[in-house]
Design a protein around this motif. Structure first.
Motif: not given
Length: 367
Positions: A345-353
């Motif tokens: 979930k952290k990595y998905f968030r980082a990619i999105s941001r």
């Protein structure tokens, strides 16, 4: 609050003059006073202007409108005297008893339903001066304890009306126990709490963190939280955001030199530098930077490096700093193993941001 910032080619932490070209994040070694960590516990700039009336509930999701109503009432209820003593110095008072009714809310919902918007709106709506309200991520709170020590943190936050914790992390049992102990002490002081959280490592593939899991993990604090479900489209149904195509090294460098206040770094070198700077200083690392320009972006080599990059991405996103890059697209930063692992979930968030910031950076390149 001032920050001492040592940089190559600059004096007394002052940014180099524009004619000197772009700055390098790798040359910065910020020293952040502990008091700045406290003073900066406010909603990030991206959420400066959010309010309950700027949140647009989905008519198909009644829980979203209900959340606004409940949180508005919760904020109004915090406008009176501090639960532990009307906000006055308690020179002779005994230790206050913890409030019988829940003085905390837990916003339970998936990625992208507006939990941070609502949490920041609660902070803004609570009728108390900013010095009596605190807002920060779980990581920022643990960093504060590391800087001040446990007892000093209790003293510092104990007179607050409200503490908002975004992205309460349960990945590390030690940190969970530490923060749970801190919150227990703050509840005894009458501080109201509000929190969102991420997904436990064992909950792979879940877009939302179940309230029951959160309340179980914080154990003795569960009686102080009212779970508030916020339904909405799950991030898994949206897929990874499509990252813009990277630019060439030459385009990135040219844009860095043409943009006042921009930084220019080689991505592998920046990753190495992040290992030498405590994550609590990543915000200060970007002080005064108007755009981050990166060359030779490639897959992140290991999980420790990846988690540091996640923190930097959060700080850049909070500050709305565009990111211009060459190399691989940001949706190729993390391996399939990472994206399927406990920190997905952290990595998905980082990619999105980072993808959003890359789109913001497009105008920096001359067409």
């Amino acid at each position: 609050m001032s920050t001492s910032l040592s940089t190559s080619g600059s004096l007394s932490g002052r940014p180099p003059i524009a004619d000197a070209g772009p700055q390098a994040l790798c040359a910065r070694e910020p020293r952040v006073p502990a008091e700045r960590l406290v003073a900066e516990m406010v909603p990030p700039p991206r959420f400066d202007s959010v309010r309950f009336d700027t949140y647009n509930p989905d008519p198909a999701q009644p829980s979203q409108a209900e959340a606004v109503t409940v949180l508005s009432g919760f904020a109004a209820g915090l406008g009176g005297a501090h639960a532990s003593g009307a906000g006055k110095r308690r020179w002779f008072s005994k230790k206050p008893a913890a409030p019988a009714a829940p003085r905390g809310v837990y916003l339970d919902g998936g990625y992208g339903v507006g939990k941070t918007h609502l949490l920041a709106s609660l902070w803004h709506a609570t009728p108390a001066e900013p010095a009596l309200k605190a807002f920060g991520t779980f990581v920022e709170l643990t960093n504060l304890v590391g800087a001040l020590g446990f007892q000093q943190t209790v003293q510092t936050l104990g007179g607050h009306r409200l503490l908002c914790i975004d992205e309460f992390e349960l990945d590390d049992p030690g940190d969970t126990v530490l923060v749970s102990s801190l919150l227990s002490r703050l509840v005894e002081q009458g501080v109201a709490l509000a929190a969102t959280s991420n997904t436990l490592p064992g909950k792979l593939g879940e877009g939302r963190f179940a309230a029951a899991d959160f309340l179980r993990e914080i154990q003795g604090l569960s009686a102080h939280f009212r779970p508030l479900r916020i339904d909405g489209q799950d991030y898994r149904h949206r897929g990874l955001p499509e990252a813009p195509a990277p630019f060439s090294d030459e385009q990135v460098a040219k844009a860095a030199y043409a943009t006042e206040g921009a930084s220019l770094d080689d991505f592998p070198g920046l990753l190495e530098h992040l290992a030498r700077v405590h994550p609590s200083r990543y915000g200060a690392l970007t002080d005064g930077i108007t755009a981050v320009c990166l060359t030779d972006v490639g897959p992140v080599p290991d999980q420790s490096t990846a988690l540091r990059l996640v923190v930097l991405a959060d700080r850049l996103y909070d500050r709305e700093v565009p990111v211009l890059a060459s190399g691989v697209p940001f949706d190729k930063l993390f391996s399939e193993e990472m994206l399927n692992g406990g920190y997905r979930k952290k990595y998905f968030r980082a990619i999105s941001r980072l993808t959003a910031l890359a789109r913001d950076a497009k105008p920096l390149v001359s067409q």
